[in-house]
Enzyme design. Structure first.
Site, PDB file in Angstrom:
ATOM      1  N   THR A 121       0.830  -1.203   0.000  1.00  0.00           N
ATOM      2  CA  THR A 121       0.000   0.000   0.000  1.00  0.00           C
ATOM      3  C   THR A 121       0.863   1.252   0.000  1.00  0.00           C
ATOM      4  O   THR A 121       1.742   1.415   0.859  1.00  0.00           O
ATOM      5  CB  THR A 121      -0.891   0.008   1.258  1.00  0.00           C
ATOM      6  OG1 THR A 121      -1.661  -1.200   1.294  1.00  0.00           O
ATOM      7  CG2 THR A 121      -1.819   1.215   1.266  1.00  0.00           C
ATOM      8  N   GLU A 122       0.649   2.122  -0.967  1.00  0.00           N
ATOM      9  CA  GLU A 122       1.385   3.394  -1.078  1.00  0.00           C
ATOM     10  C   GLU A 122       2.907   3.222  -1.049  1.00  0.00           C
ATOM     11  O   GLU A 122       3.641   4.083  -0.576  1.00  0.00           O
ATOM     12  CB  GLU A 122       0.945   4.359   0.027  1.00  0.00           C
ATOM     13  CG  GLU A 122      -0.558   4.573   0.107  1.00  0.00           C
ATOM     14  CD  GLU A 122      -1.156   5.167  -1.163  1.00  0.00           C
ATOM     15  OE1 GLU A 122      -0.401   5.713  -1.971  1.00  0.00           O
ATOM     16  OE2 GLU A 122      -2.382   5.081  -1.333  1.00  0.00           O
ATOM     17  N   LEU A 123       3.365   2.081  -1.560  1.00  0.00           N
ATOM     18  CA  LEU A 123       4.799   1.755  -1.629  1.00  0.00           C
ATOM     19  C   LEU A 123       5.474   1.740  -0.254  1.00  0.00           C
ATOM     20  O   LEU A 123       6.686   1.946  -0.143  1.00  0.00           O
ATOM     21  CB  LEU A 123       5.555   2.717  -2.563  1.00  0.00           C
ATOM     22  CG  LEU A 123       5.207   2.664  -4.055  1.00  0.00           C
ATOM     23  CD1 LEU A 123       6.189   3.520  -4.865  1.00  0.00           C
ATOM     24  CD2 LEU A 123       5.203   1.238  -4.598  1.00  0.00           C
ATOM     25  N   TRP A 152       5.623   6.597  -0.589  1.00  0.00           N
ATOM     26  CA  TRP A 152       5.786   7.580  -1.661  1.00  0.00           C
ATOM     27  C   TRP A 152       4.963   8.836  -1.370  1.00  0.00           C
ATOM     28  O   TRP A 152       4.741   9.662  -2.228  1.00  0.00           O
ATOM     29  CB  TRP A 152       5.449   6.977  -3.017  1.00  0.00           C
ATOM     30  CG  TRP A 152       4.015   6.646  -3.315  1.00  0.00           C
ATOM     31  CD1 TRP A 152       2.944   6.674  -2.469  1.00  0.00           C
ATOM     32  CD2 TRP A 152       3.498   6.239  -4.597  1.00  0.00           C
ATOM     33  NE1 TRP A 152       1.792   6.305  -3.126  1.00  0.00           N
ATOM     34  CE2 TRP A 152       2.100   6.036  -4.438  1.00  0.00           C
ATOM     35  CE3 TRP A 152       4.068   6.033  -5.845  1.00  0.00           C
ATOM     36  CZ2 TRP A 152       1.282   5.622  -5.476  1.00  0.00           C
ATOM     37  CZ3 TRP A 152       3.238   5.620  -6.885  1.00  0.00           C
ATOM     38  CH2 TRP A 152       1.878   5.420  -6.708  1.00  0.00           C
TER      39      TRP A 152
END
Length: 481
Positions: free
Chosen positions: A145-147, A298
């Site tokens: 999730t979201e890097l 990120w």
């Protein structure tokens, strides 16, 4: 030959309806169906459908030379099944080309990796099964999730059999090093790590339509020229972004679709190669390990977790949610299990973010609340009703049974942690020693070599305690870059 790796994130949450205090105990349906359907339909026709049509035409035009990858959350797949089945069919068309890779992620686009290892694994397995069912691919590359990434998370992903993982090429982690190389996990070097080039990615995702930007307008020739200007030793350029960039964040009238349409042809003329993440992982060897003791993402300028867990509202909601896991594990109710999935979605905590002074426009994107405090109160009301439902469902179990179940869970987690430490010790003992380049026959040289090995072994055993500690004490944490 320089390689470009395109990866796109596709996600839609199940947004909650206005749920007031007096609804607790009376209304057990939590979702705003109208908003969920209208947003999904809007984004489908502005972005997903025209973008998929364009990508498919480029794949056919360049006959195997152009490739991309997607990570589609389980919740987004459910949205498409409910509200936009034509989007799902268009992704299946892309899968059938053999030039598109689908990655694994957490099914609910959750932050489970920060709280529960068993729950994290369950969601990954559920998502992988869904991807294989829909697209006929068993994912070998993972994108959290979201890097979000850390050394410990990478170790968990390697234990699940994945070959590579994606994350942000955060400046505070890389230092002077370039993101345009292959790296590996510091606890298990067998797991390769692909780092996002945030500048080249954000030039498209955020700056493309900014007329005040010194490089506006951005053309394919200019963009490929930037990549070409990098050191010839730099191997792979990972361009990762939200798929909504095409047609939603950057509207069609900005020329974003024309830009993407011309990019592959310009790149191929300049002898660039396109590859999927798994192909990149197979083609390149790591130049070094990347050390990430604290989780990165990120999101925002800080590239940390504060978009989701950066204030007291978020922390309280997050902790209360995962305190319910031992009850969820004991129920066998489809609706409760589904609600548990939806309530874990990271967007709920994102709406509570108070970092508007630095990333306001990004945090406000499709946010259904007037303020972070409204988001918090609404979510906590829903969570209170969900808790009542769980307690009602487990009412037949006495306190002793529940306590034993909780202790069993803790014991299971402790065993897994011990196994993780043992794995790290074995991996480091295997990787650290350097093979001797000469054959030494003297007694003193042999003694010296033996002493060095003992010293290295001690250092390795000492060092293994650190990742465990940092994982538990990670700093409190969508914005994007």
């Amino acid at each position: 030959m320089k390689t470009i790796c395109f990866y796109f994130q596709v996600h839609q949450p199940f947004r909650l309806k206005r749920y007031r205090f007096f609804d607790i105990g009376n209304d057990h349906y939590y979702y705003d169906d109208y908003t969920n359907e209208s947003i999904t339909t809007k984004v489908a026709y502005n972005s997903y459908l025209p973008a998929n049509k364009l990508i498919l035409s480029l794949i056919k035009k360049h006959k195997g030379a152009f490739k991309v990858a997607y990570s589609i959350s389980g919740l987004a797949l459910e949205h498409f099944e409910l509200y936009a089945p034509e989007v799902l069919e268009s992704f299946k068309e892309l899968a059938a080309t053999g030039q598109v890779e689908f990655l694994a992620e957490t099914y609910a686009h959750s932050l489970a990796a920060l709280k529960t290892k068993s729950g994290f694994k369950q969601q990954i397995e559920k998502h992988s099964e869904k991807i294989e069912e829909l697209f006929g691919q068993k994912p070998t590359v993972f994108r959290n999730t979201e890097l979000i990434y850390s050394d410990e998370m990478g170790l968990t992903i390697s234990e699940l059999g994945f070959k590579a993982m994606l994350t942000e090429g955060a400046k505070h982690v890389l230092g002077w090093k370039s993101p345009n190389f292959m790296y590996c996990n510091s606890l298990n070097p067998k797991l390769k790590v692909l780092l996002r080039n945030y500048k080249l990615s954000d030039d498209i995702a955020f700056r493309f339509s900014n007329s005040a930007w010194s490089e506006h307008p951005l053309t394919a020739d200019k963009y490929i020229g930037w990549i070409n200007s990098h050191d010839q030793k730099e191997e792979v350029f990972n361009i990762f972004m939200d798929y909504e960039t095409f047609g939603e964040h950057q509207k069609a009238d900005t020329g974003i679709f024309d830009f993407i349409k011309s990019l592959p042809e310009v790149a191929i003329k300049n002898k660039f190669k396109f590859a999927t993440p798994s192909e990149v992982a197979k083609s390149f060897n790591p130049i070094s390990a990347i050390h990430v003791p604290y989780p990165i993402s990120w999101a925002d300028e800080e590239r940390d977790l504060t978009a989701w867990l950066g204030n007291e509202l978020q922390d309280e909601a997050f902790n209360k949610l995962y305190k319910l896991k031992h009850l969820v594990d004991k129920v066998d109710d489809f609706v409760l299990k589904k609600n548990w999935q939806y309530l874990q979605c990271s967007d709920h905590f994102y709406y509570m973010c108070t970092k508007f002074f630095s990333d306001g426009e990004v945090h406000a994107y499709f946010n259904p609340y007037d303020s972070p405090y409204d988001a918090f109160m609404n979510y906590m009301n829903v969570l209170s009703d969900f808790e009542l439902q769980l307690k009602e469902a487990t009412k037949g179990m006495d306190e002793k049974t529940l306590k034993i179940a909780s202790l069993e869970k803790e014991l299971e987690e402790t065993k897994k942690q011990l196994k993780s430490i043992q794995t790290k010790i074995e991996v480091r003992n295997e990787v650290k020693p350097v093979a001797a380049t000469k054959t030494t026959t003297s007694k003193s040289a042999a003694t010296k070599t033996s002493a060095k090995k003992i010293t290295k072994t001690k250092t390795t055993v000492k060092g293994t305690a650190k990742p465990k500690a940092t994982s538990k004490s990670a700093p409190k944490t969508k914005g994007k870059k």
